[in-house]
Design an enzyme around this catalytic site. Structure first.
Site, PDB file in Angstrom:
ATOM      1  N   ARG A   1      -4.439 -14.860 -16.250  1.00 16.72           N
ATOM      2  CA  ARG A   1      -4.944 -15.087 -17.413  1.00 16.72           C
ATOM      3  C   ARG A   1      -4.774 -13.704 -18.131  1.00 16.72           C
ATOM      4  O   ARG A   1      -4.674 -12.753 -17.510  1.00 16.72           O
ATOM      5  CB  ARG A   1      -6.313 -15.452 -17.415  1.00 16.72           C
ATOM      6  CG  ARG A   1      -7.342 -14.549 -16.781  1.00 16.72           C
ATOM      7  CD  ARG A   1      -8.633 -15.011 -17.346  1.00 16.72           C
ATOM      8  NE  ARG A   1      -9.152 -16.383 -16.424  1.00 16.72           N
ATOM      9  CZ  ARG A   1      -9.935 -15.959 -15.099  1.00 16.72           C
ATOM     10  NH1 ARG A   1     -10.195 -15.072 -14.534  1.00 16.72           N
ATOM     11  NH2 ARG A   1     -10.090 -17.462 -14.619  1.00 16.72           N
TER      12      ARG A   1
ATOM     13  N   GLU B   1     -18.474  -0.113 -20.282  1.00 17.81           N
ATOM     14  CA  GLU B   1     -17.253   0.330 -20.098  1.00 17.81           C
ATOM     15  C   GLU B   1     -17.070   1.636 -20.400  1.00 17.81           C
ATOM     16  O   GLU B   1     -16.791   2.130 -21.897  1.00 17.81           O
ATOM     17  CB  GLU B   1     -16.195  -0.466 -20.587  1.00 17.81           C
ATOM     18  CG  GLU B   1     -16.028  -1.870 -20.170  1.00 17.81           C
ATOM     19  CD  GLU B   1     -15.367  -2.027 -18.854  1.00 17.81           C
ATOM     20  OE1 GLU B   1     -15.056  -0.961 -18.133  1.00 17.81           O
ATOM     21  OE2 GLU B   1     -15.242  -3.419 -18.388  1.00 17.81           O
TER      22      GLU B   1
ATOM     23  N   ARG C   1     -17.982   1.469 -24.464  1.00 16.53           N
ATOM     24  CA  ARG C   1     -17.945   0.104 -24.840  1.00 16.53           C
ATOM     25  C   ARG C   1     -19.021  -0.761 -24.036  1.00 16.53           C
ATOM     26  O   ARG C   1     -19.015  -0.448 -22.839  1.00 16.53           O
ATOM     27  CB  ARG C   1     -16.531  -0.443 -24.520  1.00 16.53           C
ATOM     28  CG  ARG C   1     -16.536  -1.930 -25.337  1.00 16.53           C
ATOM     29  CD  ARG C   1     -15.259  -2.556 -24.944  1.00 16.53           C
ATOM     30  NE  ARG C   1     -15.193  -3.540 -24.015  1.00 16.53           N
ATOM     31  CZ  ARG C   1     -14.128  -3.710 -23.200  1.00 16.53           C
ATOM     32  NH1 ARG C   1     -13.085  -3.177 -23.284  1.00 16.53           N
ATOM     33  NH2 ARG C   1     -14.485  -4.600 -22.107  1.00 16.53           N
TER      34      ARG C   1
END
Length: 289
Positions: free
Chosen positions: A204, A261, A244
């Site tokens: 994905r 992150e 993040r």
């Protein structure tokens, strides 16, 4: 001033942040080079700052990546942050620091009860603690699948995470809160990636459908308090060039932290409305200050 943007070969040409940073640097007359973190010919000492960017292969080469980071002077973000952040067991420390995080069960085995088991429409996400791009990650509605997936990860010597699936993700997606130079810069919405019953799908596109988002006051508060909590863990002199903080909306309507992150996150500069200049401002201030 010479700036190195560290990436990995498979991702050098598909990282959408890099072209914007190069173009903005050219407008400013700054020298910016995109270099491979594992290229032995690179002289890292020759750069005023080395910015970790799309080194997305670290998950399968973590110790090698961290050993490299330890040799690089003037690295952003610093290696001690990278070591902590590249294993999602950091969620335990954030929770202990009072940060609202998604409830997580660690190393679930057959027979272990699951949070919410027996409730209507209960679902779970199972993933390893060291991963990126939704690799080895799946959404399950059958506890037997949860236990099997977790035990497969454990059998491979990995730490397993099991989290109750947050239903709001299907409608609201995730909200990524971007901090550049220590200050909130912009937010984006990430559309849901995990489909019901899909199982593990390592093909994905983990970037998904990305759109700008105006954060709520509650999201700003949780993201800012999370960012501040990092100084409690690393000390008051912590200087993060970028961070993040990914949020989802809990069933009670409040934002909770899914991930923090600090290593190689996409900064979603194409959706930021000028975030590349904000980042370069922070880099220039860091180097000249």
């Amino acid at each position: 001033m010479t700036i190195a943007l560290a990436t990995a070969l498979p991702f050098r040409d598909i990282d959408p942040d890099l072209p914007l940073l190069h173009a903005a640097a050219e407008r400013r007359g700054l020298a910016v080079e995109t270099v491979l973190w594992d290229d032995p010919a690179v002289d890292w000492v020759g750069y005023d700052v080395v910015v970790v960017r799309s080194c997305w292969d670290y998950t399968v080469r973590r110790e090698e990546f961290l050993a490299w980071a330890a040799t690089v002077p003037r690295l952003a973000n610093p290696v001690e942050v990278l070591r902590w952040n590249t294993d999602k067991t950091y969620l335990r420390e954030l929770a202990s620091a009072g940060v609202p995080v998604v409830e997580t069960q660690w190393d679930v085995r057959s027979g272990d009860p699951l949070a919410g088991e027996g409730e209507p429409d209960a679902e779970w996400v199972v993933k390893p603690s060291i991963s990126a791009g939704s690799r080895d990650t799946a959404r399950w509605s059958d506890p037997a699948d949860v236990h099997r997936h977790s035990e497969e990860l454990l059998a491979r010597g990995r730490t397993s995470m099991t989290q109750r699936y947050v239903p709001s993700v299907d409608t609201d997606g995730e909200t990524a809160m971007l901090f550049l130079g220590g200050h909130f810069s912009h937010a984006i919405r990430k559309a849901p990636l995990l489909e019901r019953g899909e199982g593990v799908n390592d093909h994905r596109d983990s970037r998904g459908d990305i759109t700008p988002r105006a954060p709520t006051a509650a999201q700003l508060e949780v993201a800012a308090s999370t960012h501040d909590a990092l100084r409690g863990l690393f000390g008051p002199d912590l200087d993060l060039l970028y961070a993040r903080i990914d949020l989802v909306t809990a069933p009670d309507g409040g934002p909770v932290v899914l991930e923090v992150e600090l290593t190689e996150p996409s900064l979603f500069l194409p959706q930021s409305g000028g975030g590349e200049d904000v980042l370069l401002d922070a880099i220039e201030q860091r180097v000249r200050g």
